[in-house]
Design a protein around this motif. Structure first.
Motif, PDB file in Angstrom:
ATOM      1  N   ALA A  50       9.179 -36.460 -27.937  1.00  0.00           N
ATOM      2  CA  ALA A  50       8.245 -37.069 -26.981  1.00  0.00           C
ATOM      3  C   ALA A  50       7.744 -38.412 -27.484  1.00  0.00           C
ATOM      4  O   ALA A  50       7.387 -39.279 -26.683  1.00  0.00           O
ATOM      5  CB  ALA A  50       7.069 -36.125 -26.713  1.00  0.00           C
ATOM      6  N   ILE A  85      11.374 -43.144 -23.911  1.00  0.00           N
ATOM      7  CA  ILE A  85      11.120 -41.934 -23.118  1.00  0.00           C
ATOM      8  C   ILE A  85      10.151 -42.309 -21.992  1.00  0.00           C
ATOM      9  O   ILE A  85       9.101 -42.895 -22.237  1.00  0.00           O
ATOM     10  CB  ILE A  85      10.491 -40.820 -23.990  1.00  0.00           C
ATOM     11  CG1 ILE A  85      11.410 -40.441 -25.146  1.00  0.00           C
ATOM     12  CG2 ILE A  85      10.125 -39.607 -23.151  1.00  0.00           C
ATOM     13  CD1 ILE A  85      12.669 -39.739 -24.732  1.00  0.00           C
ATOM     14  N   ARG A 115       8.062 -37.633 -21.344  1.00  0.00           N
ATOM     15  CA  ARG A 115       7.169 -37.522 -22.498  1.00  0.00           C
ATOM     16  C   ARG A 115       6.152 -36.415 -22.271  1.00  0.00           C
ATOM     17  O   ARG A 115       5.926 -35.566 -23.127  1.00  0.00           O
ATOM     18  CB  ARG A 115       6.452 -38.848 -22.750  1.00  0.00           C
ATOM     19  CG  ARG A 115       5.559 -38.797 -23.990  1.00  0.00           C
ATOM     20  CD  ARG A 115       4.543 -39.891 -24.021  1.00  0.00           C
ATOM     21  NE  ARG A 115       3.559 -39.617 -22.993  1.00  0.00           N
ATOM     22  CZ  ARG A 115       2.917 -40.538 -22.297  1.00  0.00           C
ATOM     23  NH1 ARG A 115       3.132 -41.801 -22.491  1.00  0.00           N
ATOM     24  NH2 ARG A 115       2.043 -40.191 -21.378  1.00  0.00           N
TER      25      ARG A 115
END
Length: 135
Positions: free
Chosen positions: A9, A14, A19
């Motif tokens: 994450a 991302i 995330r």
């Protein structure tokens, strides 16, 4: 497992939805771990990492402090995360205390020294920061 999801994450690139989904999955694993071992330092550290990834640094500080209270001996990783989170909330003095403990471990990697230098610059101690950079 929580650390894997929390690390993923926090990777660059991302998108926010992914995330949040990864962080929620990591949070679920941490909740399970906390239920099984509510005093587990690794579960508290994982929770702190999740909060950091989500930008909730004040909450992250609380979890890293909890992990520190529960750890046995020096855990440079947790102290590093604690220092970074404290720096993000504007508490450079407390960040310095944590990173000094982290770098007292001979296994602490160069990233700890880089963070020490950043903290010293934040504290307006450029000569000390140069010394840290040479470590």
């Amino acid at each position: 497992m929580a650390n894997l999801y929390a690390d993923r994450a926090g990777e660059p690139g991302i998108d926010a939805d992914e995330r949040d989904s990864l962080a929620a999955t990591a949070d679920m694993y941490v909740e399970d771990a906390l239920g099984e071992a509510p005093t587990g330092a690794s579960a508290a550290q994982a929770r702190g990492k999740i909060k950091s990834v989500l930008g909730k640094y004040r909450e992250a500080v609380q979890w890293f402090e909890r992990a520190e209270e529960q750890s046995r001996g020096i855990d440079w990783r947790n102290l590093y995360f604690l220092a970074v989170a404290r720096l993000r909330v504007g508490d450079a003095g407390a960040a310095r205390e944590a990173i000094v403990q982290a770098i007292s471990d001979p296994n602490a990697p160069p990233e700890c020294w880089v963070t020490f230098g950043q903290i010293l610059l934040e504290l307006n101690e450029p000569n000390e920061a140069l010394n840290a950079a040479n470590q």
